[in-house]
Enzyme design. Sequence first.
Site, short mmCIF file in Angstrom:
data_model
loop_
_atom_site.label_atom_id
_atom_site.label_comp_id
_atom_site.label_asym_id
_atom_site.label_seq_id
_atom_site.Cartn_x
_atom_site.Cartn_y
_atom_site.Cartn_z
N LYS A 103 3.35 9.93 8.55
CA LYS A 103 2.60 9.50 9.73
C LYS A 103 3.15 10.11 11.01
O LYS A 103 2.79 11.21 11.38
CB LYS A 103 2.52 7.98 9.79
CG LYS A 103 1.58 7.39 8.72
CD LYS A 103 1.25 5.96 8.98
CE LYS A 103 0.29 5.38 7.94
NZ LYS A 103 -1.05 5.93 7.99
N PHE B 119 0.86 -1.19 0.00
CA PHE B 119 0.00 0.00 0.00
C PHE B 119 0.89 1.23 0.00
O PHE B 119 1.78 1.36 0.85
CB PHE B 119 -0.91 0.02 1.22
CG PHE B 119 -1.86 1.19 1.22
CD1 PHE B 119 -3.08 1.11 0.57
CD2 PHE B 119 -1.52 2.38 1.86
CE1 PHE B 119 -3.95 2.19 0.55
CE2 PHE B 119 -2.39 3.46 1.85
CZ PHE B 119 -3.60 3.37 1.18
N ASP C 18 9.33 2.36 1.23
CA ASP C 18 8.19 3.06 1.80
C ASP C 18 8.15 2.71 3.29
O ASP C 18 7.71 1.63 3.68
CB ASP C 18 6.91 2.60 1.08
CG ASP C 18 5.64 3.25 1.66
OD1 ASP C 18 5.69 3.76 2.79
OD2 ASP C 18 4.60 3.19 0.97
#
Length: 419
Positions: free
Chosen positions: A260, A145, A230
Amino acid sequence: MKDSAHKTDDALLESGRKHYLPNYAPAPMILDRGKGARLWDTQGKEYVDLGAGISVTALGHGDEELVAIMAEQGARLWHVSNLYFSEPAIRLAEELCAATFAERVFFCNSGAEANEAAIKLARKHASIRHGDERKREILTFRGGFHGRTLATVTATAQPKYHQGFEPLPGGFRYADYNETEALEAEIGDRTCAVLVEPIQGEGGVVPAAPGFLAEISRCCRRHEALLIFDEVQSGLGRSGRLFAHQWEEGVVPDVVTIAKSLAGGLPMGAMLVGPAAADTLQPGSHGSTFGGNPVAAAVARAVLRRVLSKELIANVERQGERLRARLLALHNESGMIEEVRGRGLMIGAVLRKEWAGRAGELVEICRQHGVLVLQAGPDVLRFLPPLNILDEELDEGMDRFAAALAAADSAAAESAGVE
């Protein structure tokens, strides 16, 4: 007073459902305040937060240092755009480069933006270095993702995220995660970059198998492709290392994307770039209006300093083992957990086949029992608590989680008996 509060909440919930686009399905509660790993809703009900805003509030809620820095910097300088320098962003860039492989940093607002920047950088780098229009392909992995923009959702090799958004942009190729022997056939002369999560988050909390990232690195070097990790969810201490890819010794990326938890809850992302591609994006080639915001950067400096501390990493490792031990005990006691996987405080509990597809249902039952957990696909419950979670917070959260599982199991057994 309680009836009045309920009426107010009901009106607010109805307004939210009416005015929000329906792309989310929020739980029927309104969160009001938080401290540490605990949250309270407007009715005064307490929750232990074992999701940390999907790995965002890494230092918990209402951290006094972060609140003070945010207020001080907000009063001093709020926003200036990237037409000018500001000291917090410069200092943060210095500190990120000093702590990592990176030579330069690009600031943005989210993980999707950081990955979008990495995709553009990889294509531009191939154009400058090779001048071959065929060398534009980016390899990603099934179950991964990478974001919700059109490019990053295409990089996300999960068809459920693609449906209805076609035609998707070209230039992406998908391979099976942890299939080391297949990599040589997947990475070739057309490959300009490989984009991979060292621990797949949304895909079920699946760590890279030993040797998998090293083989990707070898193939990238052989074919002059950039290696992009990532680390939006797995980075900044979450796995028990600064980056999750550091569990694989000797692997040095060209690019790492983070976001995040970078600013502890304020919107901030970054792309860290090593020397091979550090000068690729020249003026006018890319940008972000709010990237490097002084308030977010000032807070991120404090987050980074604490994430780099031995004390916090030790807490991640210790609490990760305690969390895993509680889940393994439930694995032995309950008929609901099949497997526990992950690293540090990024843990997935895989549901047994009898409960497959019901992770969302269990997340709601947990909420009703006063503990907030996440799902990672239909079959996995995901735990991403604050990195500085206290013993009593984790213990209370896991007690509530165990009670929620017992209630769900009992309800299922009763339902089966009725049938």
